[in-house]
Write a protein that holds these residues in place. Sequence first.
Motif, PDB file in Angstrom:
ATOM      1  N   GLY A 207     -21.938 -44.335  65.588  1.00  0.00           N
ATOM      2  CA  GLY A 207     -22.168 -44.912  64.262  1.00  0.00           C
ATOM      3  C   GLY A 207     -21.775 -44.023  63.105  1.00  0.00           C
ATOM      4  O   GLY A 207     -22.155 -44.281  61.966  1.00  0.00           O
ATOM      5  N   ASN A 208     -21.018 -42.976  63.368  1.00  0.00           N
ATOM      6  CA  ASN A 208     -20.564 -42.063  62.320  1.00  0.00           C
ATOM      7  C   ASN A 208     -19.051 -42.039  62.276  1.00  0.00           C
ATOM      8  O   ASN A 208     -18.382 -42.307  63.275  1.00  0.00           O
ATOM      9  N   ALA A 209     -18.512 -41.677  61.123  1.00  0.00           N
ATOM     10  CA  ALA A 209     -17.071 -41.515  60.960  1.00  0.00           C
ATOM     11  C   ALA A 209     -16.817 -40.410  59.938  1.00  0.00           C
ATOM     12  O   ALA A 209     -17.709 -40.005  59.200  1.00  0.00           O
ATOM     13  N   VAL A 210     -15.581 -39.953  59.904  1.00  0.00           N
ATOM     14  CA  VAL A 210     -15.198 -38.870  59.000  1.00  0.00           C
ATOM     15  C   VAL A 210     -14.662 -39.464  57.702  1.00  0.00           C
ATOM     16  O   VAL A 210     -13.905 -40.434  57.706  1.00  0.00           O
ATOM     17  N   ALA A 211     -15.073 -38.870  56.605  1.00  0.00           N
ATOM     18  CA  ALA A 211     -14.592 -39.258  55.283  1.00  0.00           C
ATOM     19  C   ALA A 211     -14.000 -38.030  54.601  1.00  0.00           C
ATOM     20  O   ALA A 211     -14.329 -36.895  54.944  1.00  0.00           O
ATOM     21  N   CYS A 212     -13.133 -38.302  53.640  1.00  0.00           N
ATOM     22  CA  CYS A 212     -12.514 -37.215  52.887  1.00  0.00           C
ATOM     23  C   CYS A 212     -12.474 -37.601  51.418  1.00  0.00           C
ATOM     24  O   CYS A 212     -12.324 -38.776  51.073  1.00  0.00           O
ATOM     25  N   SER A 213     -12.606 -36.606  50.565  1.00  0.00           N
ATOM     26  CA  SER A 213     -12.411 -36.834  49.127  1.00  0.00           C
ATOM     27  C   SER A 213     -11.424 -35.787  48.618  1.00  0.00           C
ATOM     28  O   SER A 213     -11.388 -34.655  49.105  1.00  0.00           O
ATOM     29  N   TYR A 214     -10.619 -36.229  47.668  1.00  0.00           N
ATOM     30  CA  TYR A 214      -9.664 -35.310  47.061  1.00  0.00           C
ATOM     31  C   TYR A 214      -9.232 -35.811  45.700  1.00  0.00           C
ATOM     32  O   TYR A 214      -9.471 -36.955  45.342  1.00  0.00           O
ATOM     33  N   ARG A 215      -8.611 -34.892  44.946  1.00  0.00           N
ATOM     34  CA  ARG A 215      -8.053 -35.216  43.640  1.00  0.00           C
ATOM     35  C   ARG A 215      -6.543 -35.341  43.772  1.00  0.00           C
ATOM     36  O   ARG A 215      -5.915 -34.585  44.509  1.00  0.00           O
ATOM     37  N   ILE A 216      -5.975 -36.277  43.050  1.00  0.00           N
ATOM     38  CA  ILE A 216      -4.528 -36.450  43.022  1.00  0.00           C
ATOM     39  C   ILE A 216      -4.026 -36.112  41.624  1.00  0.00           C
ATOM     40  O   ILE A 216      -4.431 -36.742  40.647  1.00  0.00           O
ATOM     41  N   GLU A 217      -3.178 -35.102  41.555  1.00  0.00           N
ATOM     42  CA  GLU A 217      -2.558 -34.695  40.294  1.00  0.00           C
ATOM     43  C   GLU A 217      -1.120 -35.221  40.314  1.00  0.00           C
ATOM     44  O   GLU A 217      -0.234 -34.616  40.934  1.00  0.00           O
ATOM     45  N   GLU A 218      -0.916 -36.363  39.667  1.00  0.00           N
ATOM     46  CA  GLU A 218       0.387 -37.017  39.721  1.00  0.00           C
ATOM     47  C   GLU A 218       1.495 -36.203  39.066  1.00  0.00           C
ATOM     48  O   GLU A 218       2.636 -36.212  39.526  1.00  0.00           O
ATOM     49  N   SER A 219       1.185 -35.499  37.996  1.00  0.00           N
ATOM     50  CA  SER A 219       2.231 -34.770  37.260  1.00  0.00           C
ATOM     51  C   SER A 219       2.887 -33.688  38.113  1.00  0.00           C
ATOM     52  O   SER A 219       4.065 -33.378  37.925  1.00  0.00           O
ATOM     53  N   THR A 220       2.138 -33.120  39.044  1.00  0.00           N
ATOM     54  CA  THR A 220       2.689 -32.077  39.918  1.00  0.00           C
ATOM     55  C   THR A 220       2.816 -32.547  41.364  1.00  0.00           C
ATOM     56  O   THR A 220       3.218 -31.758  42.224  1.00  0.00           O
ATOM     57  N   ARG A 221       2.466 -33.823  41.625  1.00  0.00           N
ATOM     58  CA  ARG A 221       2.480 -34.385  42.979  1.00  0.00           C
ATOM     59  C   ARG A 221       1.680 -33.503  43.941  1.00  0.00           C
ATOM     60  O   ARG A 221       2.123 -33.155  45.030  1.00  0.00           O
ATOM     61  N   THR A 222       0.465 -33.164  43.489  1.00  0.00           N
ATOM     62  CA  THR A 222      -0.422 -32.301  44.262  1.00  0.00           C
ATOM     63  C   THR A 222      -1.688 -33.049  44.632  1.00  0.00           C
ATOM     64  O   THR A 222      -2.269 -33.750  43.806  1.00  0.00           O
ATOM     65  N   VAL A 223      -2.120 -32.888  45.881  1.00  0.00           N
ATOM     66  CA  VAL A 223      -3.355 -33.481  46.390  1.00  0.00           C
ATOM     67  C   VAL A 223      -4.273 -32.316  46.747  1.00  0.00           C
ATOM     68  O   VAL A 223      -3.922 -31.481  47.582  1.00  0.00           O
ATOM     69  N   ILE A 224      -5.440 -32.251  46.105  1.00  0.00           N
ATOM     70  CA  ILE A 224      -6.350 -31.120  46.269  1.00  0.00           C
ATOM     71  C   ILE A 224      -7.625 -31.599  46.953  1.00  0.00           C
ATOM     72  O   ILE A 224      -8.399 -32.377  46.381  1.00  0.00           O
ATOM     73  N   CYS A 225      -7.839 -31.146  48.167  1.00  0.00           N
ATOM     74  CA  CYS A 225      -8.982 -31.596  48.957  1.00  0.00           C
ATOM     75  C   CYS A 225     -10.294 -31.039  48.413  1.00  0.00           C
ATOM     76  O   CYS A 225     -10.407 -29.849  48.118  1.00  0.00           O
ATOM     77  N   ASN A 226     -11.281 -31.932  48.290  1.00  0.00           N
ATOM     78  CA  ASN A 226     -12.627 -31.511  47.909  1.00  0.00           C
ATOM     79  C   ASN A 226     -13.465 -31.226  49.144  1.00  0.00           C
ATOM     80  O   ASN A 226     -14.132 -30.208  49.221  1.00  0.00           O
ATOM     81  N   ASP A 227     -13.433 -32.169  50.118  1.00  0.00           N
ATOM     82  CA  ASP A 227     -14.305 -32.000  51.276  1.00  0.00           C
ATOM     83  C   ASP A 227     -14.004 -33.030  52.354  1.00  0.00           C
ATOM     84  O   ASP A 227     -13.508 -34.112  52.080  1.00  0.00           O
ATOM     85  N   PHE A 228     -14.341 -32.673  53.572  1.00  0.00           N
ATOM     86  CA  PHE A 228     -14.445 -33.588  54.700  1.00  0.00           C
ATOM     87  C   PHE A 228     -15.923 -33.647  55.042  1.00  0.00           C
ATOM     88  O   PHE A 228     -16.633 -32.663  54.922  1.00  0.00           O
ATOM     89  N   THR A 229     -16.381 -34.805  55.471  1.00  0.00           N
ATOM     90  CA  THR A 229     -17.775 -34.946  55.871  1.00  0.00           C
ATOM     91  C   THR A 229     -17.886 -36.030  56.927  1.00  0.00           C
ATOM     92  O   THR A 229     -17.014 -36.888  57.042  1.00  0.00           O
ATOM     93  N   THR A 230     -18.948 -35.994  57.680  1.00  0.00           N
ATOM     94  CA  THR A 230     -19.243 -37.036  58.644  1.00  0.00           C
ATOM     95  C   THR A 230     -20.381 -37.860  58.068  1.00  0.00           C
ATOM     96  O   THR A 230     -21.437 -37.314  57.723  1.00  0.00           O
ATOM     97  N   LEU A 231     -20.167 -39.172  57.946  1.00  0.00           N
ATOM     98  CA  LEU A 231     -21.141 -40.067  57.348  1.00  0.00           C
ATOM     99  C   LEU A 231     -21.496 -41.184  58.312  1.00  0.00           C
ATOM    100  O   LEU A 231     -20.702 -41.551  59.176  1.00  0.00           O
ATOM    101  N   SER A 232     -22.681 -41.764  58.126  1.00  0.00           N
ATOM    102  CA  SER A 232     -23.067 -42.946  58.891  1.00  0.00           C
ATOM    103  C   SER A 232     -22.284 -44.138  58.374  1.00  0.00           C
ATOM    104  O   SER A 232     -22.110 -44.298  57.171  1.00  0.00           O
ATOM    105  N   GLU A 233     -21.810 -44.963  59.299  1.00  0.00           N
ATOM    106  CA  GLU A 233     -21.089 -46.173  58.914  1.00  0.00           C
ATOM    107  C   GLU A 233     -22.076 -47.284  58.616  1.00  0.00           C
ATOM    108  O   GLU A 233     -23.160 -47.280  59.159  1.00  0.00           O
ATOM    109  N   PRO A 234     -21.752 -48.256  57.816  1.00  0.00           N
ATOM    110  CA  PRO A 234     -20.523 -48.345  57.033  1.00  0.00           C
ATOM    111  C   PRO A 234     -20.643 -47.565  55.740  1.00  0.00           C
ATOM    112  O   PRO A 234     -21.727 -47.350  55.220  1.00  0.00           O
ATOM    113  N   PHE A 235     -19.532 -47.160  55.224  1.00  0.00           N
ATOM    114  CA  PHE A 235     -19.474 -46.497  53.911  1.00  0.00           C
ATOM    115  C   PHE A 235     -18.249 -46.924  53.180  1.00  0.00           C
ATOM    116  O   PHE A 235     -17.397 -47.559  53.639  1.00  0.00           O
TER     117      PHE A 235
END
Length: 99
Positions: free
Chosen positions: A71-99
Amino acid sequence: MATEGEPWKLEKFSERLDSWIALCSPSSELRRIVRTWVLTRYDDPYQGMEQQSGFPNLWFGRVPNSGDGRGNAVACSYRIEESTRTVICNDFTTLSEPF
């Protein structure tokens, strides 16, 4: 200024992934699934993610096929900086589904 069509640059994904692995001790198969998903961010960081309202450039979503069978899955959050085409990861976490 980066140009459209160039691969996106990924930052802090390795460090955040290592922290998640140390904290959650996922199976080797789940690690492979998440690492493979990270590589897809080079081509399209928006795919399968949702922009978070009230937070410019912040994206969040479930890593596909990352369910652990309990009943768990991995989630990720990140920021997207379009002007430099950069993706900056904030975190990975395991959460209970659904989310």
